[in-house]
Every structure is written in C-alpha cells, then in structure tokens.
Motif scaffolding. Structure first.
Motif, PDB file in Angstrom:
ATOM      1  N   ASP A  98     -39.277  28.001-146.336  1.00  0.00           N
ATOM      2  CA  ASP A  98     -38.314  27.052-146.424  1.00  0.00           C
ATOM      3  C   ASP A  98     -37.196  27.515-145.503  1.00  0.00           C
ATOM      4  O   ASP A  98     -36.230  28.443-145.931  1.00  0.00           O
TER       5      ASP A  98
ATOM      6  N   ASN B 107     -35.203  25.286-144.415  1.00  0.00           N
ATOM      7  CA  ASN B 107     -34.048  24.417-144.164  1.00  0.00           C
ATOM      8  C   ASN B 107     -32.711  24.933-144.380  1.00  0.00           C
ATOM      9  O   ASN B 107     -31.959  25.055-145.529  1.00  0.00           O
TER      10      ASN B 107
ATOM     11  N   ARG C  82     -32.254  32.032-146.271  1.00  0.00           N
ATOM     12  CA  ARG C  82     -33.748  31.471-146.674  1.00  0.00           C
ATOM     13  C   ARG C  82     -34.579  31.984-145.623  1.00  0.00           C
ATOM     14  O   ARG C  82     -35.623  32.409-145.629  1.00  0.00           O
TER      15      ARG C  82
ATOM     16  N   HIS D  48     -39.986  22.437-143.207  1.00  0.00           N
ATOM     17  CA  HIS D  48     -39.074  21.413-142.942  1.00  0.00           C
ATOM     18  C   HIS D  48     -37.841  21.782-142.634  1.00  0.00           C
ATOM     19  O   HIS D  48     -37.200  22.896-142.826  1.00  0.00           O
TER      20      HIS D  48
ATOM     21  N   ARG E 203     -33.406  16.194-143.711  1.00  0.00           N
ATOM     22  CA  ARG E 203     -34.282  15.029-144.345  1.00  0.00           C
ATOM     23  C   ARG E 203     -34.277  13.938-143.091  1.00  0.00           C
ATOM     24  O   ARG E 203     -33.668  12.925-143.200  1.00  0.00           O
TER      25      ARG E 203
ATOM     26  N   ARG F  30     -41.447  17.492-141.502  1.00  0.00           N
ATOM     27  CA  ARG F  30     -41.128  16.270-141.845  1.00  0.00           C
ATOM     28  C   ARG F  30     -40.987  15.036-140.842  1.00  0.00           C
ATOM     29  O   ARG F  30     -40.531  13.905-140.989  1.00  0.00           O
TER      30      ARG F  30
ATOM     31  N   ARG G 151     -41.477  20.083-154.698  1.00  0.00           N
ATOM     32  CA  ARG G 151     -41.897  18.985-153.665  1.00  0.00           C
ATOM     33  C   ARG G 151     -43.486  18.837-153.719  1.00  0.00           C
ATOM     34  O   ARG G 151     -43.914  19.725-153.380  1.00  0.00           O
TER      35      ARG G 151
ATOM     36  N   LYS H 127     -26.779  15.629-153.457  1.00  0.00           N
ATOM     37  CA  LYS H 127     -28.189  15.139-153.919  1.00  0.00           C
ATOM     38  C   LYS H 127     -28.285  14.645-155.429  1.00  0.00           C
ATOM     39  O   LYS H 127     -28.864  14.958-156.055  1.00  0.00           O
TER      40      LYS H 127
ATOM     41  N   LYS I 149     -30.786  15.154-158.681  1.00  0.00           N
ATOM     42  CA  LYS I 149     -30.297  16.148-159.339  1.00  0.00           C
ATOM     43  C   LYS I 149     -29.851  15.740-160.839  1.00  0.00           C
ATOM     44  O   LYS I 149     -29.816  16.260-161.692  1.00  0.00           O
TER      45      LYS I 149
ATOM     46  N   GLY J 247     -29.592  27.352-154.301  1.00  0.00           N
ATOM     47  CA  GLY J 247     -29.495  26.257-153.435  1.00  0.00           C
ATOM     48  C   GLY J 247     -29.012  26.553-151.840  1.00  0.00           C
ATOM     49  O   GLY J 247     -28.066  27.457-151.826  1.00  0.00           O
ATOM     50  N   GLY J 248     -29.450  25.996-150.796  1.00  0.00           N
ATOM     51  CA  GLY J 248     -29.203  26.329-149.325  1.00  0.00           C
ATOM     52  C   GLY J 248     -27.779  26.322-149.282  1.00  0.00           C
ATOM     53  O   GLY J 248     -27.239  27.459-148.800  1.00  0.00           O
TER      54      GLY J 248
ATOM     55  N   GLY K 276     -32.425  25.436-154.952  1.00  0.00           N
ATOM     56  CA  GLY K 276     -31.543  24.725-155.686  1.00  0.00           C
ATOM     57  C   GLY K 276     -32.095  23.813-156.845  1.00  0.00           C
ATOM     58  O   GLY K 276     -32.212  24.091-157.807  1.00  0.00           O
ATOM     59  N   GLY K 277     -32.533  22.679-155.960  1.00  0.00           N
ATOM     60  CA  GLY K 277     -33.444  21.773-157.087  1.00  0.00           C
ATOM     61  C   GLY K 277     -34.625  22.643-157.493  1.00  0.00           C
ATOM     62  O   GLY K 277     -35.025  22.130-158.709  1.00  0.00           O
TER      63      GLY K 277
END
Ligand SMILES: Nc1ncnc2c1ncn2[C@@H]1O[C@H](COP(=O)(O)OP(=O)(O)O)[C@@H](O)[C@H]1O
Ligand SMILES: O=C(OP(=O)(O)O)[C@H](O)COP(=O)(O)O
Length: 397
Positions: free
Chosen positions: A19, A21, A35, A58, A61, A117, A150, A199, A203, A354-355, A377-378
C-alpha cells in the motif's frame, strides 16, 4: 499459506502487493513515507534470499484511467533511496512493458508497476486482470494491510492463481494483525473511538459496529457534518453525504439506545473556500452560513474532546479533525493528537491508523507518544468489526 520468515525466495520472482497510497504535495513530493518505509524489511528479506521483487500498489482514487497526478512514478526515487538500490518502473501494470520488465528481472532487482487503479478491472476484482498480474511472478506476497479491506483484483482475487505454498503475508501484514489482535482482546474501558477524515460513506457504516465496543465515539473532520445535518443543523457547503443522512440519524438513535456517547464538534473553523488562503471565521457547527464550510473543529470542540480523551483507557483513532494539510485548519487535529498523547502518558492504550492520520501524527511530532501507529485506517477499523478482511482471507484460503 506459507510462512514469510522461513520461505526461501532464492531465484523466485515475488509479486508483492503493497500500500504505497501515500500523501503527495502539489509538487508530487511525498509528505509522509510511513507506508513505504514499513515495507522495506519485506523487500530486503526477499532480496537477501536471492529473489527479485515486483511491487504493485494503488495510489489515490483515479477515476479517469491514467493520470499523472496518481502515477506511482512519483515514489520511485524515494523508494530507491530507502532501499539503497535503483528501483525500475514499468509505466503499466499488465501491458507489454510490465510483462517484458518482469520477465527480464534478475535476482536482487526491484520493479515497481504503475498504479493498479488505472485499470477499472482492479477495483471490480476482475479475474482476468488478476490472472494477468499473477503471471508476472511466481510467489504472491500480500503486504498491503491498508488495503486489506478491499476485495480488489490485486488484494483478494489474485491469490487463487498461486498454490497455497506460494501465498504469504509480508512483515507489515504480520505485524499489523498481531497488534490489532492485542487491542481486540484487551480493550479496557472507557474506550473512545475517534472518527474523522473525508471518506464519509466508507466509514460511517463502521460506526455502527463500534457502538458495541466503544463507550464514547468522537466524530470530527469532514465526517461530522453529515451528522450535524441529520440533526437539522445548517452546515453551509461543508462536506456532506446526503444519501447517508438517514444512516447518521439511525446511528444517533442507536448510540442513545446502547448508552454510547457520540460527541460531535459543537463549533467549527469555517472558510469561504477550500483553500489555504481562504478567509476564515468560527461558528457553531449547526449554524454555518451559506457559502461557508467547516474545515476544522473549533476551540470549544477541542476542549470537549480533550476532556473525553483524558478520561479514556483505550483510544482508537482514524481520520484527522480538519484539513490539517493547510495551516489554518490544523489546530483541531493537533489538539486531539496532543490529548491522545497525554492520555497515553497516563496509561491509556492508543492506536492511530490511516494514511493521513499517521501523516498528521508524524507532522505534529506525536508518533512516538502513542502506543501503536497502524498503516491502515479503514482496514484497521474493519478489522475491529471482527470480520476477516478479504485481503487476509484470500491468502489463508
Ligand atoms: N472538514 C473537512 N472537510 C473536508 N475534508 C476534510 C475535513 N476534515 C478532514 N478532511 C480531510 O480528510 C482527509 C483524510 O481522510 P481519510 O482518508 O478518511 O483519513 P485517513 O487517510 O487517515 O484514513 C485529509 O486529506 C483531510 O484534509
Ligand atoms: O488510504 C487508504 O485507506 P485509509 O484512508 O483508510 O487509511 C488505503 O490505501 C485504501 O484506499 P481506498 O480507501 O481508496 O481503498
């Protein structure tokens, strides 16, 4: 599923889902590399064994296919620096360039694929896309805890194209799961969950499950205004998911029934536009004038949230309290980070994930004053719901 530390990667091409991201500034410089740094031990172990590494991730988004802003080329130089060796980049993930570069990869070499993505097939979990990715390597390592919630092609679908003996978790995934388990089984009360960020639709659903675990839930950041509107407040042009207003209303009711206190920010720092040079003012969060938006929690909310945190024994935090990337809207996130650090110094267990939340905690100098910093995070929040995350289940299957 195989064990990472005892697996011998010698002569093998490891396809590693990470990740990456990470937050980038306007010049595409990485503002927080947590990360990326976290994955270095995984990559180094594979290389030290005499294997090669194909990294896939990814970034953001992207909605419109390949976009410069979301290209993973922005992380190549920094990753090369952290690894102390040159990382090659394929400007595609399954096309000719990726296939050629992956085929030519020699032991000790690292290749990073372009943002997964950029193909809509990734988020759809397309099996054909997953199989094309799988063909690039001969062992699959999932080290993307932040994306484990995901069910995408590279996180969940791809695993079936590898024998169980060639499916593994990397060190990030192993460490994250161990720490999450610790919190899951030892959450002393009062237990406060802090949910913020942007988000909202993702969430807000998680809050329902937190009602069974937490004694207090602090809702800040962009997440708060959907709740304020659900209570008939005036929120101007603040972030709001109109199709989640009913969910917010139900959550307010359920929290009351279950005896969980939902704390919303009573006041906000408001701005006339979403910009660092906006004109700002303050207002009660339910009387924000038209044309203005809440971009941070206000001073009353900071005081109230600080009191709740000081009384907590377990704290779970995901999502900043405001647009902390801009100086004018940093104060709320800073105040909450400070309160979490103080509660931790007084014996509470605190987990921040979370990022952007991690970026904020690092930026304000509190990363070593909380108990644990998670790259997810999520993912972290969904892990606490008690269900197995798709990215974890697929490797274990
Ligand atoms: N009131 C707000 N309005 C709009 N965006 C906000 C607000 N408060 C916080 N944010 C934004 O939320 C983003 C982080 O949200 P999110 O991705 O959910 O957190 P994390 O990455 O920690 O999981 C940040 O970029 C921040 O600017
Ligand atoms: O940043 C991430 O999650 P987070 O904002 O919950 O920390 C992950 O990279 C997942 O990204 P996504 O929420 O766009 O699937």
């Amino acid at each position: 599923m195989a064990n990472f530390s005892s697996y011998n990667f010698s002569g093998r091409k490891a396809l590693v889902r990470v990740d990456f991201n990470v937050p980038l500034d306007a010049s595409f410089d990485i503002t927080d590399d947590t990360r990326i740094r976290a994955t270095i031990p995984t990559i180094q172990k594979i290389l030290a064994d005499g294997g090669s590494v194909i990294l896939m991730s990814h970034l953001g988004r992207p909605k419109e296919g390949p976009t410069d802003k979301y290209s993973l080329k922005h992380v190549v130089d920094h990753l090369s620096e952290l690894l102390g060796r040159k990382v090659d980049f394929a400007a595609d993930s399954i096309g000719e360039e990726a296939v050629k570069k992956a085929a030519a990869l020699q032991p000790g070499q690292v290749l990073l694929l372009e943002n997964l993505r950029f193909y809509k097939e990734e988020e759809k979990g397309d099996p054909d896309f997953a199989q094309k990715l799988a063909r690039l390597g001969d062992v699959y390592v999932n080290d993307a805890f932040g994306t484990a919630h995901r069910a995408h092609a590279s996180t969940a679908v791809i695993a079936q194209y590898f024998e169980p003996a060639n499916r593994l978790f990397g060190t990030v995934m192993e460490g994250e799961v161990q720490s999450a388990e610790k919190v899951l089984h030892s959450s002393e009360k009062p237990f406060t969950a802090i949910i913020g960020g942007a988000k909202v639709s993702d969430k807000i659903l998680i809050i329902e499950n937190l009602l069974d675990r937490a004694t207090d839930i602090i809702i800040g950041g962009g997440m708060a205004y959907t709740f304020v509107k659900a209570m008939d407040g005036k929120i101007g042009s603040s972030l709001c998911e109109n199709d989640r207003i009913d969910t917010a209303r139900e959550l307010l009711k359920k929290a009351e029934e279950k005896g969980v206190t939902l704390h919303l920010p009573s006041d906000s720092i408001i701005a006339d536009k979403f910009a660092a040079d906006a004109d700002i003012s303050s207002a009660l969060s339910n009387t924000i004038p038209d044309g203005w938006m809440g971009l941070d929690i206000g001073p009353l909310a900071c005081d109230m949230f600080t009191k709740v945190l000081h009384a907590s024994k377990t704290i779970l935090w995901n999502g900043p309290m405001g647009v902390f990337e801009m100086e004018k809207f940093q104060h709320g996130t800073k105040a909450v980070a400070k309160a979490v650090a103080e509660a931790t110094a007084n014996g509470a267990f605190s987990l921040v994930g979370g990022g952007d939340s991690v970026a904020a905690v690092n930026q304000f100098g509190y990363h070593d004053k909380v108990s644990y910093v998670s790259t997810g995070g999520g993912a972290m929040l969904e892990y606490f719901e008690g269900k197995e995350l798709p990215g974890i289940a697929a490797v274990k299957a």
